[in-house]
Design a protein around this motif. Structure first.
Motif, PDB file in Angstrom:
ATOM      1  N   UNK A 196       0.839  -1.203   0.000  1.00 28.24           N
ATOM      2  CA  UNK A 196       0.000   0.000   0.000  1.00 28.24           C
ATOM      3  C   UNK A 196       0.872   1.251   0.000  1.00 28.24           C
ATOM      4  N   UNK A 197       1.954   1.229   0.775  1.00 29.75           N
ATOM      5  CA  UNK A 197       2.842   2.393   0.816  1.00 29.75           C
ATOM      6  C   UNK A 197       3.531   2.608  -0.520  1.00 29.75           C
ATOM      7  N   UNK A 198       3.876   1.533  -1.221  1.00 29.85           N
ATOM      8  CA  UNK A 198       4.490   1.685  -2.541  1.00 29.85           C
ATOM      9  C   UNK A 198       3.485   2.222  -3.558  1.00 29.85           C
ATOM     10  N   UNK A 199       2.280   1.651  -3.552  1.00 29.89           N
ATOM     11  CA  UNK A 199       1.274   2.079  -4.524  1.00 29.89           C
ATOM     12  C   UNK A 199       0.889   3.532  -4.316  1.00 29.89           C
ATOM     13  N   UNK A 200       0.986   4.014  -3.076  1.00 29.28           N
ATOM     14  CA  UNK A 200       0.627   5.405  -2.804  1.00 29.28           C
ATOM     15  C   UNK A 200       1.517   6.393  -3.547  1.00 29.28           C
ATOM     16  N   UNK A 201       2.698   5.971  -3.999  1.00 25.76           N
ATOM     17  CA  UNK A 201       3.571   6.864  -4.752  1.00 25.76           C
ATOM     18  C   UNK A 201       3.120   7.031  -6.208  1.00 25.76           C
ATOM     19  N   UNK A 202       2.346   6.083  -6.718  1.00 24.60           N
ATOM     20  CA  UNK A 202       1.957   6.125  -8.135  1.00 24.60           C
ATOM     21  C   UNK A 202       1.150   7.376  -8.467  1.00 24.60           C
ATOM     22  N   UNK A 203       0.119   7.762  -7.693  1.00 18.40           N
ATOM     23  CA  UNK A 203      -0.602   9.003  -8.027  1.00 18.40           C
ATOM     24  C   UNK A 203       0.256  10.259  -7.908  1.00 18.40           C
ATOM     25  N   UNK A 204       1.356  10.168  -7.160  1.00 20.02           N
ATOM     26  CA  UNK A 204       2.230  11.338  -7.006  1.00 20.02           C
ATOM     27  C   UNK A 204       3.262  11.432  -8.124  1.00 20.02           C
ATOM     28  N   UNK A 205       3.823  10.291  -8.524  1.00 21.94           N
ATOM     29  CA  UNK A 205       4.947  10.300  -9.461  1.00 21.94           C
ATOM     30  C   UNK A 205       4.553   9.973 -10.892  1.00 21.94           C
ATOM     31  N   UNK A 206       3.326   9.541 -11.129  1.00 22.14           N
ATOM     32  CA  UNK A 206       2.911   9.116 -12.458  1.00 22.14           C
ATOM     33  C   UNK A 206       2.926  10.239 -13.487  1.00 22.14           C
ATOM     34  N   UNK A 207       2.740   9.849 -14.726  1.00 21.50           N
ATOM     35  CA  UNK A 207       2.761  10.820 -15.838  1.00 21.50           C
ATOM     36  C   UNK A 207       1.720  11.906 -15.632  1.00 21.50           C
ATOM     37  N   UNK A 208       0.563  11.525 -15.155  1.00 17.01           N
ATOM     38  CA  UNK A 208      -0.497  12.491 -14.858  1.00 17.01           C
ATOM     39  C   UNK A 208      -0.655  12.693 -13.353  1.00 17.01           C
ATOM     40  N   UNK A 209       0.439  12.454 -12.617  1.00 18.02           N
ATOM     41  CA  UNK A 209       0.396  12.553 -11.169  1.00 18.02           C
ATOM     42  C   UNK A 209       0.498  13.973 -10.661  1.00 18.02           C
ATOM     43  N   UNK A 210       0.414  14.083  -9.354  1.00 22.14           N
ATOM     44  CA  UNK A 210       0.387  15.398  -8.705  1.00 22.14           C
ATOM     45  C   UNK A 210       1.681  16.178  -8.933  1.00 22.14           C
ATOM     46  N   UNK A 211       2.837  15.501  -8.836  1.00 22.29           N
ATOM     47  CA  UNK A 211       4.115  16.212  -8.978  1.00 22.29           C
ATOM     48  C   UNK A 211       4.294  16.740 -10.401  1.00 22.29           C
ATOM     49  N   UNK A 212       3.972  15.927 -11.405  1.00 18.54           N
ATOM     50  CA  UNK A 212       4.071  16.397 -12.780  1.00 18.54           C
ATOM     51  C   UNK A 212       3.109  17.554 -13.043  1.00 18.54           C
ATOM     52  N   UNK A 213       1.900  17.475 -12.485  1.00 15.33           N
ATOM     53  CA  UNK A 213       0.949  18.577 -12.649  1.00 15.33           C
ATOM     54  C   UNK A 213       1.479  19.860 -12.016  1.00 15.33           C
ATOM     55  N   UNK A 214       2.108  19.737 -10.843  1.00 14.67           N
ATOM     56  CA  UNK A 214       2.650  20.923 -10.187  1.00 14.67           C
ATOM     57  C   UNK A 214       3.821  21.513 -10.973  1.00 14.67           C
ATOM     58  N   UNK A 215       4.690  20.647 -11.486  1.00 20.73           N
ATOM     59  CA  UNK A 215       5.835  21.137 -12.256  1.00 20.73           C
ATOM     60  C   UNK A 215       5.387  21.827 -13.539  1.00 20.73           C
ATOM     61  N   UNK A 216       4.427  21.248 -14.217  1.00 18.68           N
ATOM     62  CA  UNK A 216       3.937  21.850 -15.448  1.00 18.68           C
ATOM     63  C   UNK A 216       3.136  23.112 -15.167  1.00 18.68           C
ATOM     64  N   UNK A 217       2.385  23.087 -14.082  1.00 22.64           N
ATOM     65  CA  UNK A 217       1.618  24.280 -13.722  1.00 22.64           C
ATOM     66  C   UNK A 217       2.506  25.450 -13.339  1.00 22.64           C
ATOM     67  N   UNK A 218       3.656  25.170 -12.735  1.00 25.65           N
ATOM     68  CA  UNK A 218       4.589  26.231 -12.361  1.00 25.65           C
ATOM     69  C   UNK A 218       5.479  26.648 -13.523  1.00 25.65           C
TER      70      UNK A 218
END
Length: 309
Positions: free
Chosen positions: A143-165
């Motif tokens: 569960x802890x590993x899978x929790x990284x997928x929405x953050x690091x994925x192509x359409x994840x939170x981190x990519x959205x933040x980087x592109x938004x900034x």
């Protein structure tokens, strides 16, 4: 009120004087149950794996005949000095993940343990903050590993933040299913194994030694390097053994966070087992065990753990 005493049995020495000895079962009887468990669940499985590693196998059965063909197959092609064989490449990849995880967890674990031991003044707050460090263990590793997928994925939170900034123009593929994501997951999962022994060692340090170092004119950095680090080496070595042994044999984290695209020794053993290649998997397991034992032996040469505990 008199306190109960342990019954003793008197014996006579050569000089004729009575000598009291403690009554009770012999030491080997007391150690027997633990020794039996150790034999059944540790020694015998290792012996069985070693024996199977020298067996032969066909498509349908295991053949208990002594043969070194499994070890020869593992190191096939390794005699070519111009190009590394698959086995050496796999071990180098595993050692790379092991080193990066060890170094990262050591820096993070030492910093957290140092803060808890020397900057948090009350025992109650130390306990609360230490329990906060254990919160990730309230859920499973998967569960802890899978929790990284929405953050690091192509359409994840981190990519959205980087592109938004405006920092990147397209999603960063290397964030997920890569060596970076594997090491990040390892750090997330195993840092606690470094925090606990280092924190335990730091809590045993006599605070008067720190005051003496400051009185002698030592700077905080000198006190840290010359007093705290040497006195914490037992915890550092124990934490290092925990992290290294777990990472070297891990195959779940590399499989999930590497997108089944990154090889490791543990992953090879898991694949061979799934294809019922038990002798070959056993041979790989024996070699992996030998490598891990050599690393542990080298670490234990740095400090006598039994003496320091």
């Amino acid at each position: 009120m008199s306190t109960p005493t342990t019954p003793t049995v008197s014996t006579v020495t050569a000089s004729g004087k009575p000598k009291a000895r403690r009554a009770g079962p012999a030491p080997w009887v007391q150690a027997g149950p633990l020794g039996l468990v150790f034999l059944l669940f540790f020694i015998l499985p290792l012996v069985l794996i070693l024996a199977v590693s020298f067996w032969d196998a066909s498509e349908y059965e295991l053949i208990p005949a002594f043969t070194p063909k499994n070890y020869i197959a593992i190191f096939e092609g390794c005699s070519n000095a111009s190009d590394l064989c698959v086995t050496l490449k796999t071990y180098l990849s595993t050692l790379k993940f092991c080193f990066l995880t060890w170094l990262s967890t050591l820096l993070i674990g030492f910093t957290v343990a140092y803060f808890l031991a020397f900057h948090v003044k009350t025992v109650g707050m130390q306990t609360v903050l230490f329990l906060l460090c254990t919160i990730p263990f309230w859920t499973s590793n998967v569960i802890r590993m899978i929790s990284w997928v929405p953050l690091l994925g192509r359409n994840g939170l981190i990519n959205d933040m980087l592109m938004g900034a405006g920092l990147v123009s397209q999603p960063q593929e290397w964030l997920l299913f890569s060596s970076f994501s594997v090491v990040l997951a390892f750090i997330h999962l195993f840092t606690i194994f470094m925090i606990v022994p280092i924190f335990n060692s730091m809590m045993r340090i006599d605070r008067s030694l720190l005051e003496a170092a400051l009185d002698c004119g030592a700077t905080p950095w000198q006190t840290l390097w010359n007093v705290i680090v040497p006195l914490s080496r037992t915890g550092i070595i124990i934490g290092s053994i925990f992290v290294i042994t777990i990472v070297m044999g891990d195959f779940v984290t590399i499989g999930v966070m590497g997108g089944q695209q990154i090889a490791s020794v543990g992953k090879i053993i898991q694949v061979q087992t799934s294809y019922l290649q038990f002798p070959l998997a056993a041979a790989n397991a024996v070699i992996l065990l030998a490598v891990v034992l050599m690393i542990i032996w080298a670490l234990t040469r740095l400090v006598d753990i039994r003496k320091e505990l």
